[in-house]
Design an enzyme around this catalytic site. Sequence first.
Site, PDB file in Angstrom:
ATOM      1  N   GLY A  54       0.868  -1.176   0.000  1.00  0.00           N
ATOM      2  CA  GLY A  54       0.000   0.000   0.000  1.00  0.00           C
ATOM      3  C   GLY A  54       0.900   1.219   0.000  1.00  0.00           C
ATOM      4  O   GLY A  54       1.774   1.326  -0.849  1.00  0.00           O
ATOM      5  N   HIS A  65       4.443  -8.205  -4.464  1.00  0.00           N
ATOM      6  CA  HIS A  65       3.079  -8.496  -3.982  1.00  0.00           C
ATOM      7  C   HIS A  65       2.733  -9.975  -4.223  1.00  0.00           C
ATOM      8  O   HIS A  65       2.121 -10.298  -5.249  1.00  0.00           O
ATOM      9  CB  HIS A  65       2.063  -7.629  -4.733  1.00  0.00           C
ATOM     10  CG  HIS A  65       1.966  -6.223  -4.253  1.00  0.00           C
ATOM     11  ND1 HIS A  65       0.905  -5.751  -3.517  1.00  0.00           N
ATOM     12  CD2 HIS A  65       2.808  -5.179  -4.396  1.00  0.00           C
ATOM     13  CE1 HIS A  65       1.081  -4.479  -3.238  1.00  0.00           C
ATOM     14  NE2 HIS A  65       2.237  -4.101  -3.765  1.00  0.00           N
ATOM     15  N   CYS A  95       5.953  -5.417   0.456  1.00  0.00           N
ATOM     16  CA  CYS A  95       6.068  -4.089  -0.156  1.00  0.00           C
ATOM     17  C   CYS A  95       6.007  -2.997   0.927  1.00  0.00           C
ATOM     18  O   CYS A  95       6.942  -2.880   1.697  1.00  0.00           O
ATOM     19  CB  CYS A  95       5.029  -3.927  -1.247  1.00  0.00           C
ATOM     20  SG  CYS A  95       5.563  -2.748  -2.488  1.00  0.00           S
ATOM     21  N   SER A 118       3.405   3.107   2.632  1.00  0.00           N
ATOM     22  CA  SER A 118       3.973   2.964   3.976  1.00  0.00           C
ATOM     23  C   SER A 118       3.849   4.242   4.798  1.00  0.00           C
ATOM     24  O   SER A 118       3.709   4.186   6.025  1.00  0.00           O
ATOM     25  CB  SER A 118       5.436   2.527   3.887  1.00  0.00           C
ATOM     26  OG  SER A 118       6.188   3.469   3.156  1.00  0.00           O
ATOM     27  N   ILE A 138       5.288  -3.331  -7.495  1.00  0.00           N
ATOM     28  CA  ILE A 138       4.550  -2.086  -7.724  1.00  0.00           C
ATOM     29  C   ILE A 138       5.192  -0.986  -6.868  1.00  0.00           C
ATOM     30  O   ILE A 138       5.086  -1.001  -5.641  1.00  0.00           O
ATOM     31  CB  ILE A 138       3.060  -2.240  -7.346  1.00  0.00           C
ATOM     32  CG1 ILE A 138       2.429  -3.411  -8.110  1.00  0.00           C
ATOM     33  CG2 ILE A 138       2.302  -0.931  -7.614  1.00  0.00           C
ATOM     34  CD1 ILE A 138       1.037  -3.797  -7.618  1.00  0.00           C
ATOM     35  N   GLU A 182       0.470 -11.733  -3.028  1.00  0.00           N
ATOM     36  CA  GLU A 182      -0.973 -11.994  -2.979  1.00  0.00           C
ATOM     37  C   GLU A 182      -1.641 -11.783  -4.331  1.00  0.00           C
ATOM     38  O   GLU A 182      -2.792 -12.166  -4.516  1.00  0.00           O
ATOM     39  CB  GLU A 182      -1.624 -11.120  -1.892  1.00  0.00           C
ATOM     40  CG  GLU A 182      -1.890  -9.662  -2.263  1.00  0.00           C
ATOM     41  CD  GLU A 182      -0.645  -8.775  -2.278  1.00  0.00           C
ATOM     42  OE1 GLU A 182       0.483  -9.289  -2.122  1.00  0.00           O
ATOM     43  OE2 GLU A 182      -0.810  -7.557  -2.466  1.00  0.00           O
TER      44      GLU A 182
HETATM   45  N1  GLN Z   1       6.000   2.830  -2.603  1.00  0.00           N
HETATM   46  C1  GLN Z   1       5.123   2.407  -1.556  1.00  0.00           C
HETATM   47  C2  GLN Z   1       5.597   2.953  -0.210  1.00  0.00           C
HETATM   48  O1  GLN Z   1       6.552   3.628  -0.141  1.00  0.00           O
HETATM   49  C3  GLN Z   1       5.034   0.897  -1.485  1.00  0.00           C
HETATM   50  C4  GLN Z   1       4.328   0.386  -2.705  1.00  0.00           C
HETATM   51  C5  GLN Z   1       3.564  -0.873  -2.465  1.00  0.00           C
HETATM   52  O2  GLN Z   1       3.338  -1.296  -1.337  1.00  0.00           O
HETATM   53  N2  GLN Z   1       3.116  -1.464  -3.551  1.00  0.00           N
HETATM   54  O3  GLN Z   1       4.986   2.685   0.764  1.00  0.00           O
END
Ligand code: GLN
Length: 212
Positions: free
Chosen positions: A52, A180, A84, A54, A144, A182
């Site tokens: 998501g 990811h 992630c 962070s 991602i 999932e």
């Molecule tokens: N770039 C996001 C972050 O810094 C992480 C991306 C992700 O969880 N897909 O939290």
Amino acid sequence: MQPEGSMMIGVLALQGAFASHQQRLTELGALTRQVRTPRDLAGVDALVMPGGESTTMSRLLTTSELFDPLGERIAGGMPVFGTCAGMILLATEVLEGRPDQRSYGAIDITVQRNGYGRQLDSFETDLVVPELGPDATPFHGVFIRAPRVTRVGEGVEILAHHHGEPVLLRQGTVSVASFHPELAGDHRLHALFLNSFSNSITSSITTQSENL
Ligand code: GLN
């Protein structure tokens, strides 16, 4: 059907890709619960921390008053799997984070947020994960805006690389992936996590995985 005597697996559900994690775990026969409050946390035996954002998750962990209880549970040995953004939250050191961003220092790595740069903002690649068994097919990694691991401390196991850089790691009860798992339609890394602490559901998971 739920396996008898299985543990309750929490999925941190403040923000991000928690629903797909919960779905993968449920398909494996695990009992799951979304975690948004300290009370939710008290009822789980292990936790998945999803991808998501962070910075947002760090803020929501504080406002929900989950940050400190979660830190205590992790320090107490609760198994966690961070993917992630979840990996960023578990790392010792975060590069290019926001100044007020907090992390748990639960796995001795340095991560660079969005470290794959613009060209490789998001990409997919097949990863060899020897831990899945000698004949295992590669695991499809969906990256991602992924964090890049720039330092790995002693005592941290590297379970998979991408172009020579670690992307799946473990230190004791803390596992992290910069991608990811999932989203790949593949349950093997969730099963690996569950099997790392719960012998009671091992056979059930193995049997069910074969039918997926
Ligand atoms: N770039 C996001 C972050 O810094 C992480 C991306 C992700 O969880 N897909 O939290």
